[in-house]
Write a protein that holds these residues in place. Structure first.
Motif, mmCIF file in Angstrom:
data_model
loop_
_atom_site.group_PDB
_atom_site.id
_atom_site.type_symbol
_atom_site.label_atom_id
_atom_site.label_comp_id
_atom_site.label_asym_id
_atom_site.label_seq_id
_atom_site.Cartn_x
_atom_site.Cartn_y
_atom_site.Cartn_z
ATOM 1 N N HIS A 1 0.844 -1.191 0.000
ATOM 2 C CA HIS A 1 0.000 0.000 0.000
ATOM 3 C C HIS A 1 0.884 1.247 0.000
ATOM 4 O O HIS A 1 2.065 1.178 0.349
ATOM 5 N N GLN A 2 0.310 2.367 -0.400
ATOM 6 C CA GLN A 2 1.019 3.641 -0.412
ATOM 7 C C GLN A 2 0.313 4.611 0.534
ATOM 8 O O GLN A 2 -0.883 4.864 0.402
ATOM 9 N N ILE A 3 1.068 5.138 1.491
ATOM 10 C CA ILE A 3 0.523 6.040 2.499
ATOM 11 C C ILE A 3 0.938 7.479 2.173
ATOM 12 O O ILE A 3 2.124 7.815 2.229
ATOM 13 N N SER A 4 -0.032 8.305 1.818
ATOM 14 C CA SER A 4 0.244 9.720 1.564
ATOM 15 C C SER A 4 0.288 10.472 2.892
ATOM 16 O O SER A 4 -0.523 10.229 3.790
ATOM 17 N N VAL A 5 1.232 11.403 2.998
ATOM 18 C CA VAL A 5 1.489 12.137 4.230
ATOM 19 C C VAL A 5 1.207 13.615 3.980
ATOM 20 O O VAL A 5 1.796 14.216 3.073
ATOM 21 N N GLU B 1 6.384 2.884 -12.933
ATOM 22 C CA GLU B 1 5.465 3.964 -12.588
ATOM 23 C C GLU B 1 5.719 4.506 -11.182
ATOM 24 O O GLU B 1 5.148 5.535 -10.807
ATOM 25 N N LEU B 2 6.544 3.827 -10.418
ATOM 26 C CA LEU B 2 6.837 4.271 -9.060
ATOM 27 C C LEU B 2 7.736 5.495 -9.128
ATOM 28 O O LEU B 2 8.762 5.501 -9.797
ATOM 29 N N SER B 3 7.338 6.560 -8.441
ATOM 30 C CA SER B 3 8.081 7.817 -8.533
ATOM 31 C C SER B 3 8.320 8.399 -7.148
ATOM 32 O O SER B 3 7.521 8.235 -6.233
ATOM 33 N N THR B 4 9.455 9.088 -7.015
ATOM 34 C CA THR B 4 9.767 9.771 -5.759
ATOM 35 C C THR B 4 9.565 11.270 -5.881
ATOM 36 O O THR B 4 9.742 11.998 -4.908
ATOM 37 N N LYS B 5 9.215 11.752 -7.071
ATOM 38 C CA LYS B 5 9.132 13.199 -7.292
ATOM 39 C C LYS B 5 7.712 13.714 -7.099
ATOM 40 O O LYS B 5 6.756 13.145 -7.606
ATOM 41 N N GLY B 6 7.603 14.780 -6.346
ATOM 42 C CA GLY B 6 6.333 15.456 -6.191
ATOM 43 C C GLY B 6 5.338 14.750 -5.279
ATOM 44 O O GLY B 6 4.178 15.128 -5.221
ATOM 45 N N THR B 7 5.784 13.720 -4.578
ATOM 46 C CA THR B 7 4.871 12.996 -3.692
ATOM 47 C C THR B 7 5.471 12.907 -2.299
ATOM 48 O O THR B 7 6.658 12.656 -2.139
ATOM 49 N N SER B 8 4.640 13.138 -1.302
ATOM 50 C CA SER B 8 5.040 12.915 0.082
ATOM 51 C C SER B 8 4.321 11.667 0.556
ATOM 52 O O SER B 8 3.171 11.731 1.030
ATOM 53 N N SER B 9 4.973 10.549 0.393
ATOM 54 C CA SER B 9 4.328 9.287 0.736
ATOM 55 C C SER B 9 5.387 8.227 0.991
ATOM 56 O O SER B 9 6.537 8.354 0.582
ATOM 57 N N PHE B 10 4.970 7.184 1.682
ATOM 58 C CA PHE B 10 5.818 6.006 1.820
ATOM 59 C C PHE B 10 4.985 4.768 1.511
ATOM 60 O O PHE B 10 3.746 4.799 1.530
ATOM 61 N N TYR B 11 5.673 3.695 1.191
ATOM 62 C CA TYR B 11 5.013 2.436 0.883
ATOM 63 C C TYR B 11 5.097 1.529 2.111
ATOM 64 O O TYR B 11 6.051 1.596 2.884
ATOM 65 N N VAL C 1 9.968 10.860 5.092
ATOM 66 C CA VAL C 1 9.219 11.463 3.988
ATOM 67 C C VAL C 1 9.129 12.979 4.144
ATOM 68 O O VAL C 1 9.312 13.733 3.185
ATOM 69 N N VAL C 2 8.860 13.442 5.362
ATOM 70 C CA VAL C 2 8.609 14.868 5.598
ATOM 71 C C VAL C 2 9.899 15.676 5.650
ATOM 72 O O VAL C 2 9.978 16.780 5.098
ATOM 73 N N GLU C 3 10.936 15.134 6.289
ATOM 74 C CA GLU C 3 12.136 15.916 6.566
ATOM 75 C C GLU C 3 13.216 15.797 5.504
ATOM 76 O O GLU C 3 13.983 16.726 5.295
ATOM 77 N N GLU C 4 13.321 14.670 4.823
ATOM 78 C CA GLU C 4 14.468 14.440 3.947
ATOM 79 C C GLU C 4 14.096 14.669 2.492
ATOM 80 O O GLU C 4 12.924 14.690 2.102
#
Length: 415
Positions: free
Chosen positions: A52-56, A86-96, A379-382
């Motif tokens: 699952h993907q958890i948006s923060v 399709e997995l991206s680290t840009k523009g999203t604040s989330s973790f899996y 996710v939030v700080e780094e």
């Protein structure tokens, strides 16, 4: 910490150079080595797990701080996220989050992974009895009891402390499926002697006793009593193989892939799961970092456990290889609010409830909340150049035991 190169599995993560060698100096493919390790029978039908993907979403106002905690942060769960290319680290604040808590009704999380390679050997080696130990609400002993009962093996569970007034949670599961004995804390402190003496008692004069580290080399000849000892929390080298299998599965291109930077987060009780993830990531040359949240011991003791496990693993499974340090791959990190192990702080039960209501994911304040907090912090700080992945280690039935110990925390829950 001084590192003995002959005892550590690895590829140096910074240089990404291959450091596996045979004792004759001939290079060995780590892929071939891992394939041989994984060519065996397993307890789990498949290494797969729901992801699952958890948006923060931080609240408006002052920026997030560790001191503030995650109380002002909102979460949203996507149960069918895009993975692979399709997995991206840009523009999203989330973790899996790897939902290993959903693997089995009673045997789930890292307990299922650590028993994955062991369970088929119980049948193949004709083990009749298994002795292990844990705390009163040990998810490990419950998992062992259920798994042994499914295979016709008698389990003998040594639980630390006194029998609770009301049996509930994992304590109840252990009692229903296994043979429980409560052990005074003074005796429990010397676990090796305690386990051995109880196993000798179970074996009797005609039986035999062996440790999990010896199981692979034991013949399949039947005996009146063949008693296996498994360390607390399945803290044996054999347990690392289940994590190997998981990492190999996740590194497929349609999931996380082999080239993407990943920051894994796992709560560390004994620390065995973190070591298994680290060893597997290094062996496959994955640019992964394992953030192990220390819950039950000191940094020095976790590193000693790491050293012992890797020495055992090399001796049992890869005796011809030498390698370098895991220090670049495994980061032992403090919990956001450190405390004596077993203690729940005010507000943490409410936080678990908030997460459950917003995402449908149940975490507990003893273990998995600590990993959730660390994943959120990353996710939030780094910077967002890495994918953050949390392994849900299960353990949610322990909430029933906590509700007995911390009645006021649960009684005061409100809208």
């Amino acid at each position: 910490m001084k590192v003995q190169r002959s005892t550590f599995f690895a590829v140096n993560a910074k240089s990404n150079l291959h450091h596996f060698h045979s004792s004759q100096g001939i290079a060995i493919s780590e892929l071939d080595s891992v394939s041989k390790l994984l060519d065996r029978k397993w307890g789990l039908q498949s290494p797969s797990t729901p992801i699952h993907q958890i948006s923060v979403s931080p609240a408006k106002g002052p920026p997030y701080s560790k001191e503030q905690g995650i109380g002002k942060i909102s979460f949203l769960n996507n149960t069918r996220p895009l993975l692979g290319d399709e997995l991206s680290t840009k523009g999203t604040s989330s973790f899996y989050i790897l939902r290993d808590d959903l693997l089995h009704p009673l045997v789930n999380g890292n307990k299922a992974r650590k028993l994955d390679a062991l369970l088929p050997l119980l049948t193949d080696r004709k083990v009749t009895d298994l002795v292990t130990c844990g705390g009163c609400q040990s998810a490990h002993t419950a998992a062992v009891a259920v798994s042994c009962a499914e295979r016709g093996v008698r389990s003998h569970l040594l639980l630390r402390g006194e029998q609770p007034e009301v049996l509930t949670g994992y304590n109840l599961v252990s009692t229903m499926y296994g043979n429980v004995e409560y052990v005074p804390r003074s005796r429990y402190a010397n676990r090796e002697e305690m386990l051995r003496s109880h196993a000798d008692l179970v074996a009797g004069e005609d039986g035999s006793v062996l440790w999990a580290s010896d199981l692979e080399g034991v013949d399949s000849k039947a005996s009146p009593r063949k008693v296996l000892i498994v360390n607390e929390g399945a803290g044996d080298a054999l347990a690392l193989l289940g994590m190997f299998r998981l990492v190999k599965y996740l590194s497929q291109e349609h999931i996380l892939g082999k080239r993407r930077r990943v920051k894994f987060v796992v709560d560390a009780g004994t620390g065995t799961s973190a070591v298994g993830l680290g060893v597997a990531a290094m062996s496959l040359r994955l640019p992964w970092e394992i953030n192990a949240v220390m819950l039950a011991d000191t940094l020095d003791n976790y590193k000693r456990h790491q050293d012992r496990l890797i020495q055992e693993f090399m001796r049992q499974f890869l005796p011809s290889m030498v390698c370098s340090s895991l220090d670049d791959t495994i980061k032992w990190v403090e919990r956001q609010r450190p405390r004596k192990f077993g203690k729940v702080l005010e507000g943490e039960v409410e936080m678990c409830r908030k997460i459950a209501q917003e995402t449908g994911v149940l975490v507990d304040p003893m273990y998995t909340l600590a990993a959730w907090e660390t994943a959120t912090e990353l996710v939030v700080e780094e910077e967002k150049s890495s994918v953050v992945v949390m392994l849900h280690t299960g353990g949610t039935l322990g909430m029933f035991g906590l509700a007995q110990r911390y009645k006021s925390f649960f009684a005061n829950m409100r809208e």
